[in-house]
Design a protein around this motif. Sequence first.
Motif, mmCIF file in Angstrom:
data_model
loop_
_atom_site.group_PDB
_atom_site.id
_atom_site.type_symbol
_atom_site.label_atom_id
_atom_site.label_comp_id
_atom_site.label_asym_id
_atom_site.label_seq_id
_atom_site.Cartn_x
_atom_site.Cartn_y
_atom_site.Cartn_z
ATOM 1 N N ARG A 101 3.036 10.307 -9.735
ATOM 2 C CA ARG A 101 2.231 10.568 -10.925
ATOM 3 C C ARG A 101 1.590 11.963 -10.850
ATOM 4 O O ARG A 101 1.569 12.706 -11.834
ATOM 5 N N ASP A 102 1.097 12.343 -9.663
ATOM 6 C CA ASP A 102 0.496 13.671 -9.497
ATOM 7 C C ASP A 102 1.531 14.777 -9.683
ATOM 8 O O ASP A 102 1.255 15.806 -10.308
ATOM 9 N N LEU A 162 2.136 1.860 -3.462
ATOM 10 C CA LEU A 162 1.060 2.415 -4.308
ATOM 11 C C LEU A 162 0.882 3.908 -4.052
ATOM 12 O O LEU A 162 0.675 4.686 -4.987
ATOM 13 N N LYS A 163 0.958 4.320 -2.776
ATOM 14 C CA LYS A 163 0.854 5.740 -2.444
ATOM 15 C C LYS A 163 1.995 6.536 -3.072
ATOM 16 O O LYS A 163 1.792 7.633 -3.594
ATOM 17 N N GLU A 164 3.213 5.973 -3.032
ATOM 18 C CA GLU A 164 4.360 6.647 -3.639
ATOM 19 C C GLU A 164 4.181 6.802 -5.140
ATOM 20 O O GLU A 164 4.497 7.853 -5.713
ATOM 21 N N GLN A 165 3.647 5.781 -5.787
ATOM 22 C CA GLN A 165 3.400 5.861 -7.234
ATOM 23 C C GLN A 165 2.374 6.935 -7.549
ATOM 24 O O GLN A 165 2.525 7.690 -8.515
ATOM 25 N N ASP A 166 1.315 7.023 -6.729
ATOM 26 C CA ASP A 166 0.283 8.029 -6.960
ATOM 27 C C ASP A 166 0.821 9.448 -6.798
ATOM 28 O O ASP A 166 0.536 10.330 -7.606
ATOM 29 N N THR A 167 1.611 9.672 -5.743
ATOM 30 C CA THR A 167 2.154 11.009 -5.539
ATOM 31 C C THR A 167 3.143 11.381 -6.646
ATOM 32 O O THR A 167 3.161 12.518 -7.102
ATOM 33 N N ARG A 173 0.836 -1.217 0.000
ATOM 34 C CA ARG A 173 0.000 0.000 0.000
ATOM 35 C C ARG A 173 0.864 1.256 0.000
ATOM 36 O O ARG A 173 0.542 2.242 -0.649
#
Length: 150
Positions: free
Chosen positions: A141-142, A134-139, A131
């Motif tokens: 990407r943003d 996944l949070k690191e990937q989302d940030t 998890r």
Amino acid sequence: MLKTINIFNKRAKFDYEIIETFTAGIVLAGTEIKSIRLGKANITESFCEFSNNELFAINTYIEEYTFGNQFNHKARSERKLLLKKKELKGLLKSVQAKGLTIVPLKLFTNEKGLAKLQIGLCKGKKTYDKRESLKEQDTKRDLDRIKKAF
């Protein structure tokens, strides 16, 4: 060679924490290397296992060559990996003692046209680690979207 082939195991970086990587040669039949050069291989479900002090890639999918005849290969079979004895002994010790796993990370062809398999000595991730990644990937990407906007 016209192009180099790079087939990645994207799932490995998500499921495992990679400790160390090695590049190994792989023993292939003639039709297998032809299929790899066409890019018709998959290593997402594969893993490596020791048998008689030799390392084998298990469950590696290489599609049958379309122009092959009765000499065609099996799509899923054990394929022997070629490493130095010192590297094999070190991997065997770490797998037996520490409970680590050997996972294929990348299947590629080098400048000579030979197929190589990059393997990683890995430790399984827990669900909370997954998890977090996944949070690191989302940030990331943003942030990339914001940078692209400006």
